[in-house]
Structure formats: C-alpha cells, structure tokens
Write an enzyme that holds these catalytic residues in place. Structure first.
Site, PDB file in Angstrom:
ATOM      1  N   GLY A  21       0.965  -1.616  -0.306  1.00  0.00           N
ATOM      2  CA  GLY A  21       0.191  -0.131   0.132  1.00  0.00           C
ATOM      3  C   GLY A  21       0.943   1.383   0.328  1.00  0.00           C
ATOM      4  O   GLY A  21       1.451   0.921  -0.311  1.00  0.00           O
ATOM      5  N   ASN A  22       0.417   1.824   0.232  1.00  0.00           N
ATOM      6  CA  ASN A  22       1.303   3.359   0.721  1.00  0.00           C
ATOM      7  C   ASN A  22       0.251   4.376   1.648  1.00  0.00           C
ATOM      8  O   ASN A  22      -0.648   4.156   1.806  1.00  0.00           O
ATOM      9  CB  ASN A  22       0.665   4.498  -0.905  1.00  0.00           C
ATOM     10  CG  ASN A  22      -0.092   4.674  -1.353  1.00  0.00           C
ATOM     11  OD1 ASN A  22      -0.344   5.476  -1.022  1.00  0.00           O
ATOM     12  ND2 ASN A  22      -0.577   3.941  -2.688  1.00  0.00           N
ATOM     13  N   ARG A  23       0.902   5.915   1.576  1.00  0.00           N
ATOM     14  CA  ARG A  23       0.596   6.571   3.079  1.00  0.00           C
ATOM     15  C   ARG A  23      -0.508   7.118   2.505  1.00  0.00           C
ATOM     16  O   ARG A  23      -0.557   8.375   3.523  1.00  0.00           O
ATOM     17  CB  ARG A  23       1.727   7.399   3.386  1.00  0.00           C
ATOM     18  CG  ARG A  23       2.825   6.317   4.129  1.00  0.00           C
ATOM     19  CD  ARG A  23       4.198   6.501   4.369  1.00  0.00           C
ATOM     20  NE  ARG A  23       4.465   8.180   4.912  1.00  0.00           N
ATOM     21  CZ  ARG A  23       5.690   8.416   5.454  1.00  0.00           C
ATOM     22  NH1 ARG A  23       6.699   7.940   4.756  1.00  0.00           N
ATOM     23  NH2 ARG A  23       5.211   9.857   5.847  1.00  0.00           N
ATOM     24  N   SER A  24      -1.243   7.672   1.743  1.00  0.00           N
ATOM     25  CA  SER A  24      -2.529   8.208   0.564  1.00  0.00           C
ATOM     26  C   SER A  24      -3.172   8.149   2.213  1.00  0.00           C
ATOM     27  O   SER A  24      -3.703   6.361   1.970  1.00  0.00           O
ATOM     28  CB  SER A  24      -3.072   8.310   0.079  1.00  0.00           C
ATOM     29  OG  SER A  24      -4.005   8.779  -0.520  1.00  0.00           O
ATOM     30  N   ALA A  66      -3.481   8.059  -5.357  1.00  0.00           N
ATOM     31  CA  ALA A  66      -2.047   7.681  -4.787  1.00  0.00           C
ATOM     32  C   ALA A  66      -1.890   6.032  -5.850  1.00  0.00           C
ATOM     33  O   ALA A  66      -2.162   5.411  -4.714  1.00  0.00           O
ATOM     34  CB  ALA A  66      -1.529   7.633  -4.116  1.00  0.00           C
TER      35      ALA A  66
END
Ligand code: CTP
Ligand code: CA
Length: 225
Positions: A33-36, A100
């Site tokens: 995943g990512n930090r969005s 994102a």
C-alpha cells in the site's frame, strides 16, 4: 442580479474524482500500500459538490465517511480502480486523479499465506496501467483532465513532464518532502501547472486548498467552453 441568484460555478457539471491509496494483495494477509489517507481527494469531492457539481468519487481503501450528496464507489486494487473509472468516464466533464495509485503490483496474488523460509524473499512486481494517462487519451475524455503529482525533488520539472507526457490540462503538484503537508497530513499546499501558466495555492487545511483548486478548475472549464 442579487448574489443569491447566481448559480454555483459548477452547476450542471459532472465531476469524477479518484482518491486514496490502492492496496495490492500479495497473499490473503499481506499487501503493498502507500501512505495516502484519501483526505485530499475527499476534500476535492466535497468542494466540487459545494460548487454545484454532480460528483462521483472512486475511493481506494480509506477510513473516511462518504461526503453528503456524493456518489461513492469503493475499490481496492489499481486494476479495480482503473475498471471503475473507465466505466464511469462517459458523461463526466472533469476528471481529478487524486488517488495514489500503485505503480507496481505483485505479478500474482497467492491463495495461501506465504510461510517463512530462508533469509531473503523476492516478490515479482509488474507495472500497473496509468489510469490518468488512459483517461486523458480516452475517446470519451472529459473536457478537463487534472492530475496530481507527489514529488520529493524538482517539483516543477517533474510535474510539467507529467503534464505533457500524459496529455493533461492541469497538474496539481505537492512537495511531499516538506513537513506538514501531503501524505498523512490535514494540510497541503499545491502548485498548479498548465501549458503556459502556474498558480500557487497557499499552505493550509485541505478543504480550503481543495476549494481554491476547484475555483481554478472552474476558470479553466469556462475558458475552454
Ligand atoms: N496515476 C494513475 N495511475 C497510475 C499511477 C499514477 O492514474 N498507475 C496518476 C495519479 O492519480 C496522479 C498522477 O498519476 O494523478 C501522478 O502520480 P505520481 O505518482 O505523482 O506520478 P507517476 O506518473 O506515477 O510517476 P512517478 O511515481 O514515477 O513519479
Ligand atoms: Ca506513481
């Protein structure tokens, strides 16, 4: 004309917004995943609705409530986000790609949990489709296609490169290396670029930044009409 008689600036317009991260599953318990947080994209949807637009929000996995009056479609992976956006595209006047989206996803999602073995583990990743570039090149292309760009260096150079390469009308760039803005923050600051212009939106709460961005979008929609 009394102020109360002036229709909201995006009345009659249909706005499609993507928001949040994507989660790319590795196995039944793990993902990339990512930090969005989705806050900027949700703020954009709220601002567009407040300006009178009919808003469709395609959201990755986030923990935010659905804004009032907004039609929301939930997705998880980049491939699902692409399918949802491309099927929703016809009839929309504006696309704002605030999600994102993962650039790479595991080549395969394993049906069973990976068991620990050996000192290293390699996972093959493959490029995902660029949703924003596909939207901009689509036969049912919205009149205005707006990208976002998260940069940690040479913000204007990389943002302008994305603007031209993907065939966008506007790109809203933020410097994610600066503390107190962008990912996992309630505040943001944006530099918006188009072929022959630039507009800086001052640092502040995402709802206000989103309203300023949508005002600029309305200007460009009117200029293009
Ligand atoms: N984007 C997209 N689909 C992807 C990757 C990105 O639609 N597979 C969109 C994002 O929603 C955003 C814009 O492209 O509007 C820019 O995302 P960003 O990550 O800054 O740029 P990339 O083109 O992915 O390039 P890089 O990550 O290498 O900087
Ligand atoms: Ca990317």
């Amino acid at each position: 004309v009394r102020a109360a008689c002036v229709p909201p600036r995006l009345a009659g317009r249909r706005v499609l917004v993507s928001a949040g991260p994507t989660f790319e599953d590795i196995d039944p318990v793990r993902f990339i995943g990512n930090r969005s947080s989705g806050k900027m994209g949700f703020a954009v949807a709220v601002a567009a609705r407040a300006m009178g637009a009919e808003v469709t929000l395609v959201a990755g996995p986030v923990t935010l409530p659905t804004p009032a009056g907004v039609r929301r479609i939930d997705v998880r992976r980049a491939a699902q986000m692409r399918d949802a956006i491309l099927s929703e595209l016809p009839g929309h006047d504006v696309y704002l790609g605030a999600a994102a989206v993962a650039d790479y996803a595991p080549a395969e999602t394993l049906p069973q949990k990976i068991k620990k073995s050996g000192e290293t583990l390699r996972i093959d990743l493959v490029r995902t489709a660029d949703i924003l570039a596909e939207v901009a090149a689509h036969p049912k292309r919205p009149r205005l296609v707006v990208g976002f760009a998260a940069e940690t260096q040479d913000m204007e150079g990389y943002a302008r490169d994305k603007l031209l390469r993907k065939g966008l009308d506007l790109i809203a760039a933020n410097d994610v290396a600066r503390a107190g803005q962008g990912f996992e923050s309630d505040d943001n600051a944006l530099s918006v670029f188009w072929r022959d212009g630039r507009h800086d939106i001052a640092h502040g709460p995402k709802p206000r930044v989103a309203r300023d961005l949508l005002a600029l979008v309305a200007d460009h929609l009117e200029a293009k009409a």
